[in-house]
Motif scaffolding. Structure first.
Motif, PDB file in Angstrom:
ATOM      1  N   LEU A  63       0.813  -1.216   0.000  1.00 55.33           N
ATOM      2  CA  LEU A  63       0.000   0.000   0.000  1.00 55.33           C
ATOM      3  C   LEU A  63       0.850   1.272   0.000  1.00 55.33           C
ATOM      4  O   LEU A  63       0.569   2.218  -0.743  1.00 55.33           O
ATOM      5  N   VAL A  64       1.883   1.305   0.777  1.00 56.57           N
ATOM      6  CA  VAL A  64       2.724   2.512   0.856  1.00 56.57           C
ATOM      7  C   VAL A  64       3.381   2.778  -0.492  1.00 56.57           C
ATOM      8  O   VAL A  64       3.377   3.910  -0.992  1.00 56.57           O
ATOM      9  N   SER A  65       3.921   1.757  -1.102  1.00 57.17           N
ATOM     10  CA  SER A  65       4.588   1.911  -2.397  1.00 57.17           C
ATOM     11  C   SER A  65       3.601   2.333  -3.486  1.00 57.17           C
ATOM     12  O   SER A  65       3.894   3.227  -4.294  1.00 57.17           O
ATOM     13  N   LEU A  66       2.436   1.713  -3.511  1.00 58.05           N
ATOM     14  CA  LEU A  66       1.418   2.078  -4.497  1.00 58.05           C
ATOM     15  C   LEU A  66       0.921   3.504  -4.269  1.00 58.05           C
ATOM     16  O   LEU A  66       0.718   4.261  -5.223  1.00 58.05           O
ATOM     17  N   SER A  67       0.762   3.883  -3.021  1.00 57.25           N
ATOM     18  CA  SER A  67       0.303   5.242  -2.703  1.00 57.25           C
ATOM     19  C   SER A  67       1.341   6.277  -3.121  1.00 57.25           C
ATOM     20  O   SER A  67       1.003   7.340  -3.636  1.00 57.25           O
ATOM     21  N   ARG A  68       2.606   5.973  -2.903  1.00 51.24           N
ATOM     22  CA  ARG A  68       3.669   6.895  -3.305  1.00 51.24           C
ATOM     23  C   ARG A  68       3.678   7.073  -4.822  1.00 51.24           C
ATOM     24  O   ARG A  68       3.750   8.188  -5.332  1.00 51.24           O
ATOM     25  N   ALA A  69       3.565   5.975  -5.544  1.00 51.55           N
ATOM     26  CA  ALA A  69       3.537   6.057  -7.006  1.00 51.55           C
ATOM     27  C   ALA A  69       2.317   6.851  -7.475  1.00 51.55           C
ATOM     28  O   ALA A  69       2.422   7.693  -8.378  1.00 51.55           O
ATOM     29  N   GLU A  91      -5.067   8.671  -3.250  1.00 51.67           N
ATOM     30  CA  GLU A  91      -5.819   7.677  -2.474  1.00 51.67           C
ATOM     31  C   GLU A  91      -6.948   7.083  -3.308  1.00 51.67           C
ATOM     32  O   GLU A  91      -7.177   5.871  -3.298  1.00 51.67           O
ATOM     33  N   ASP A  92      -7.661   7.941  -4.036  1.00 54.97           N
ATOM     34  CA  ASP A  92      -8.745   7.461  -4.891  1.00 54.97           C
ATOM     35  C   ASP A  92      -8.215   6.558  -5.998  1.00 54.97           C
ATOM     36  O   ASP A  92      -8.832   5.544  -6.341  1.00 54.97           O
ATOM     37  N   LEU A  93      -7.077   6.936  -6.575  1.00 55.17           N
ATOM     38  CA  LEU A  93      -6.485   6.149  -7.652  1.00 55.17           C
ATOM     39  C   LEU A  93      -6.082   4.758  -7.169  1.00 55.17           C
ATOM     40  O   LEU A  93      -6.394   3.750  -7.820  1.00 55.17           O
TER      41      LEU A  93
END
Length: 167
Positions: free
Chosen positions: A15-21, A33-35
């Motif tokens: 989650l952290v890595s995906l959120s950063r990207a 966050e929505d993405l």
């Protein structure tokens, strides 16, 4: 129930890595966050098939980047004003905030595909082959998009060179 647990474990780990990207792509925490949420919803319905093929990361990232491009295409048709209000910076972190703002503004000058390539290559530290897998294109396309994006940054954001020299 094993697939559901597997998906939960994957989300917790990535989650952290995906959120950063997603943040680097959108430049907005709430849109990021929505993405991520939208991408994970799409992935969840196919999780058994995705996770059975080995590493699900390239597929999940591809969904994330394709979803971002779809949003961008829809939003560009609608003219909607918005102002970016600078965040309050703590005195000792002011320089970091300046760098963050400069990089964010520079990334906004790129097309979504160019931005995706740079985020994957330089922020997510993926190889050209991995980037091509995530974006569903050839390695040559990744190379040319990287070249074009860097050239565009050099011409439209010369302040980035100043940042590199300062560090």
């Amino acid at each position: 129930m094993a697939a559901e647990d597997s998906f939960r474990d994957y989300v917790a780990a990535r989650l952290v890595s995906l959120s950063r990207a997603a943040y680097l792509l959108t430049g907005d925490r709430h849109l990021a966050e929505d993405l991520v949420q939208q991408a994970l919803i799409q992935v969840a319905s196919r999780w058994e098939r995705i996770s059975a093929g080995g590493d699900p990361d390239p597929y999940v990232r591809r969904v994330l980047y394709h979803q971002h491009v779809s949003w961008w295409r829809r939003r560009r048709l609608v003219d909607r004003p918005h102002a970016d209000l600078p965040e309050k910076a703590v005195a000792d972190r002011a320089a970091d905030k300046d760098v963050e703002i400069t990089v964010r503004q520079a990334l906004r000058r790129l097309t979504p595909k160019q931005r995706a390539v740079l985020v994957l290559r330089y922020f997510e530290d993926l190889t050209e082959v991995q980037t091509a897998e995530v974006l569903g294109c050839s390695v040559g396309t990744v190379k040319s998009n990287t070249r074009d994006a860097l050239a565009r940054l050099r011409s439209t954001a010369p302040e980035l060179a100043d940042l590199r020299e300062a560090r």
